[in-house]
Design an enzyme around this catalytic site. Structure first.
Site, short mmCIF file in Angstrom:
data_model
loop_
_atom_site.label_atom_id
_atom_site.label_comp_id
_atom_site.label_asym_id
_atom_site.label_seq_id
_atom_site.Cartn_x
_atom_site.Cartn_y
_atom_site.Cartn_z
N CYS A 1 -0.52 13.16 -16.07
CA CYS A 1 -1.16 14.38 -16.56
C CYS A 1 -2.68 14.26 -16.41
CB CYS A 1 -0.79 14.59 -18.04
SG CYS A 1 -1.67 15.99 -18.74
N ASN B 1 2.78 -6.55 13.63
CA ASN B 1 2.34 -5.19 13.93
C ASN B 1 2.74 -4.85 15.36
OD1 ASN B 1 0.74 -2.74 14.31
ND2 ASN B 1 -0.32 -3.38 12.42
N CYS C 1 -3.83 14.68 -20.75
CA CYS C 1 -3.59 13.62 -21.75
C CYS C 1 -3.27 12.29 -21.11
CB CYS C 1 -2.42 14.06 -22.65
SG CYS C 1 -0.84 14.17 -21.77
N CYS D 1 1.14 19.39 -22.62
CA CYS D 1 -0.17 19.65 -23.24
C CYS D 1 -0.89 20.80 -22.54
CB CYS D 1 -1.03 18.38 -23.21
SG CYS D 1 -1.78 18.05 -21.61
N GLN E 1 0.85 -1.19 0.00
CA GLN E 1 0.00 0.00 0.00
C GLN E 1 0.89 1.24 0.00
OE1 GLN E 1 -3.59 -0.59 2.88
NE2 GLN E 1 -1.89 -1.77 3.69
N HIS F 1 -1.34 1.24 -4.49
CA HIS F 1 -1.78 2.62 -4.28
C HIS F 1 -0.93 3.61 -5.05
CE1 HIS F 1 -3.94 1.52 -0.24
NE2 HIS F 1 -4.61 1.14 -1.29
N VAL G 1 3.64 4.04 -0.98
CA VAL G 1 3.92 4.74 -2.25
C VAL G 1 5.35 5.30 -2.24
CG1 VAL G 1 1.50 5.34 -2.64
CG2 VAL G 1 2.92 6.89 -1.30
C1 BV8 Z 1 -11.94 2.63 -3.60
C2 BV8 Z 1 -2.26 6.62 -1.55
C3 BV8 Z 1 -13.80 2.29 -4.79
C4 BV8 Z 1 -2.22 8.09 -1.39
C5 BV8 Z 1 -3.96 5.70 -0.08
C6 BV8 Z 1 -16.28 4.54 4.00
C7 BV8 Z 1 -16.28 5.90 3.80
C8 BV8 Z 1 -15.53 6.49 2.78
C9 BV8 Z 1 -14.75 5.71 1.92
C10 BV8 Z 1 -14.76 4.36 2.16
C11 BV8 Z 1 -15.51 3.76 3.17
N1 BV8 Z 1 -15.27 2.43 3.12
C12 BV8 Z 1 -14.41 2.14 2.13
C13 BV8 Z 1 -14.11 3.31 1.54
C14 BV8 Z 1 -13.27 3.46 0.43
C15 BV8 Z 1 -11.87 3.96 0.83
C16 BV8 Z 1 -11.43 3.51 2.20
O1 BV8 Z 1 -11.02 2.38 2.39
N2 BV8 Z 1 -11.52 4.43 3.18
C17 BV8 Z 1 -11.16 4.08 4.55
C18 BV8 Z 1 -10.27 5.14 5.15
C19 BV8 Z 1 -12.45 3.90 5.34
N3 BV8 Z 1 -11.03 3.33 -0.14
C20 BV8 Z 1 -10.85 3.97 -1.30
O2 BV8 Z 1 -11.31 5.06 -1.58
C21 BV8 Z 1 -10.03 3.18 -2.32
N4 BV8 Z 1 -10.75 3.19 -3.54
O3 BV8 Z 1 -12.47 2.05 -2.68
O4 BV8 Z 1 -12.49 2.82 -4.75
C22 BV8 Z 1 -14.48 2.89 -5.90
C23 BV8 Z 1 -15.35 2.10 -6.57
C24 BV8 Z 1 -16.00 2.63 -7.61
C25 BV8 Z 1 -15.79 3.94 -7.99
C26 BV8 Z 1 -14.89 4.75 -7.29
C27 BV8 Z 1 -14.21 4.23 -6.23
C28 BV8 Z 1 -8.69 3.84 -2.53
C29 BV8 Z 1 -7.88 3.66 -1.27
C30 BV8 Z 1 -6.44 4.15 -1.51
C31 BV8 Z 1 -6.26 5.48 -0.83
N5 BV8 Z 1 -4.86 5.88 -0.98
N6 BV8 Z 1 -2.69 6.03 -0.30
C32 BV8 Z 1 -1.15 8.49 -0.41
O5 BV8 Z 1 -0.43 7.63 0.13
O6 BV8 Z 1 -1.05 9.70 -0.19
S1 BV8 Z 1 -4.37 5.00 1.39
C33 BV8 Z 1 -3.21 5.20 2.58
O7 BV8 Z 1 -3.62 4.34 3.65
C34 BV8 Z 1 -1.80 4.71 2.26
O8 BV8 Z 1 -1.66 4.05 1.04
C35 BV8 Z 1 -1.54 3.73 3.40
O9 BV8 Z 1 -0.61 2.79 3.11
C36 BV8 Z 1 -2.89 3.17 3.49
C37 BV8 Z 1 -3.19 2.21 4.55
O10 BV8 Z 1 -2.68 2.72 5.75
P1 BV8 Z 1 -1.59 1.84 6.51
O11 BV8 Z 1 -0.52 1.49 5.54
O12 BV8 Z 1 -2.27 0.71 7.18
O13 BV8 Z 1 -1.00 2.88 7.51
P2 BV8 Z 1 -1.59 3.28 8.95
O14 BV8 Z 1 -0.87 4.49 9.43
O15 BV8 Z 1 -3.09 3.26 8.90
O16 BV8 Z 1 -1.18 2.04 9.89
C38 BV8 Z 1 0.17 1.79 10.17
C39 BV8 Z 1 0.18 0.47 10.91
O17 BV8 Z 1 1.53 0.09 11.11
C40 BV8 Z 1 -0.45 0.55 12.28
O18 BV8 Z 1 -1.23 -0.62 12.49
C41 BV8 Z 1 0.75 0.56 13.23
O19 BV8 Z 1 0.46 -0.09 14.46
C42 BV8 Z 1 1.74 -0.24 12.46
N7 BV8 Z 1 3.15 0.08 12.71
C43 BV8 Z 1 3.70 1.31 12.94
N8 BV8 Z 1 5.04 1.17 13.04
C44 BV8 Z 1 5.32 -0.15 12.86
C45 BV8 Z 1 4.12 -0.84 12.65
N9 BV8 Z 1 4.06 -2.17 12.45
C46 BV8 Z 1 5.24 -2.84 12.44
N10 BV8 Z 1 6.44 -2.24 12.62
C47 BV8 Z 1 6.51 -0.91 12.85
N11 BV8 Z 1 7.71 -0.34 13.05
ZN ZN Z 2 -0.70 16.15 -20.81
#
Ligand code: BV8
Ligand code: ZN
Length: 253
Positions: free
Chosen positions: A125, A211, A128, A148, A99, A117, A101
């Protein structure tokens, strides 16, 4: 002892898949999304990582990604990234789904990474659709424009955007065919990524979680190892079991 059990299951596996999240890069110095000092601190994800946010204020969103690129450029892959790259070289059937980037898996030597992701190092773009990789130096203006004339945007998947269908299909295939599925450093909040582990569980695969904290997956994981990716990924994946890892908190189903 759970690390031993996880290693035993891994040794018996014919097909291995891994899903990593921001916790996998935390020990490289990259803030996670939802931890206290996380990336989203002060922002709601929808306020920054969404097409609406970019349409509302492209300069603000571009700056936020530019700041993340600068942070990542100053960081190095950690032992967890390297252990995954090493394991890929030794394992016949292995798929790394991330997940993240930040590109650290590739910089650590992983050759086949499903960046479901997208990537900070890719821009696209809005007109285009041309995509450019390797964004090493800041672009001249903010936000930059394509030849463009249309605005360039970060090559990541924002909330409300669909993931690349081919990448997602490959990730589903890997999760559904794995007999060992490892979930490392993700809170499991974001869909559809979080459902990959469900697919593996449904198939009866051994699902191992690494985790620092419990997550919604923990109670259902075959083995949940409590600790950091930089220590536990090598402990799990390296050919020789490490000595002195007896005190890993864990739970075994
Ligand atoms: C889609 C890229 C469908 C950008 C990211 C309800 C309401 C609104 C929306 C939704 C909903 N239910 C579902 C959705 C859809 C939504 C979603 O899931 N929302 C969530 C928040 C509820 N999903 C989407 O919109 C996806 N698209 O569903 O499209 C659709 C269908 C038809 C038409 C249109 C659309 C797109 C999801 C992608 C979003 N983009 N990133 C960017 O990075 O800027 S998501 C973002 O969160 C990152 O990619 C990140 O990786 C990802 C997940 O987070 P985690 O990696 O888990 O990170 P987090 O901080 O949360 O957790 C860290 C963990 O590590 C913790 O557990 C911690 O304890 C642990 N940790 C910390 N340190 C350590 C460790 N573990 C081990 N060792 C360590 N040292
Ligand atoms: Zn372009």
């Amino acid at each position: 002892m759970s690390l031993h059990e996880a290693r035993r299951r891994l040794a018996a596996a014919r097909s291995v898949a891994v899903l990593t999240g921001a916790g996998g890069s935390a020990e490289s110095g990259i803030p996670t999304f939802r931890d206290a000092a996380g990336l989203w601190k002060g922002f709601r994800p929808e306020d920054v990582a969404s097409p609406e946010a970019f349409a509302r204020d492209p300069g603000f969103v571009w700056d936020w990604y530019e700041a993340r690129r600068r942070t990542v450029a100053a960081c190095e892959p950690n032992a967890g990234h390297r252990a995954l790259a090493d394991f890929e070289r030794r394992c016949g059937s292995f798929t790394l789904i991330t997940q993240n980037v930040d590109g650290l898996h590739t910089r650590a030597g992983s050759r086949r990474v499903l960046e479901i992701h997208g990537s900070l190092w890719r821009v696209r773009c809005t007109g285009c659709g041309e995509t450019r990789e390797e964004l090493r130096t800041p672009l001249p203006e903010v936000p930059p424009r394509c030849a463009c004339g249309a605005l360039l945007r970060p090559g990541v998947v924002w909330f409300g955007e669909t993931l690349d269908p081919a990448l997602l299909a490959e990730a589903w295939r890997a999760a559904e065919s794995a007999d060992f599925f490892l979930v490392a450093g993700t809170s499991g909040q974001v869909q559809p990524a979080a459902s990959l582990a469900e697919a593996a569980l449904a198939r009866g695969a051994a699902v191992v979680e690494i985790n620092l904290e419990p997550t919604p997956l923990t109670p259902r994981a075959t083995v949940a190892l409590r600790g950091g990716c930089a220590a536990l990924l090598p402990a799990l994946l390296l050919p020789e079991a490490p000595t002195g890892m007896q005190d890993i908190p864990s739970k075994e189903r």
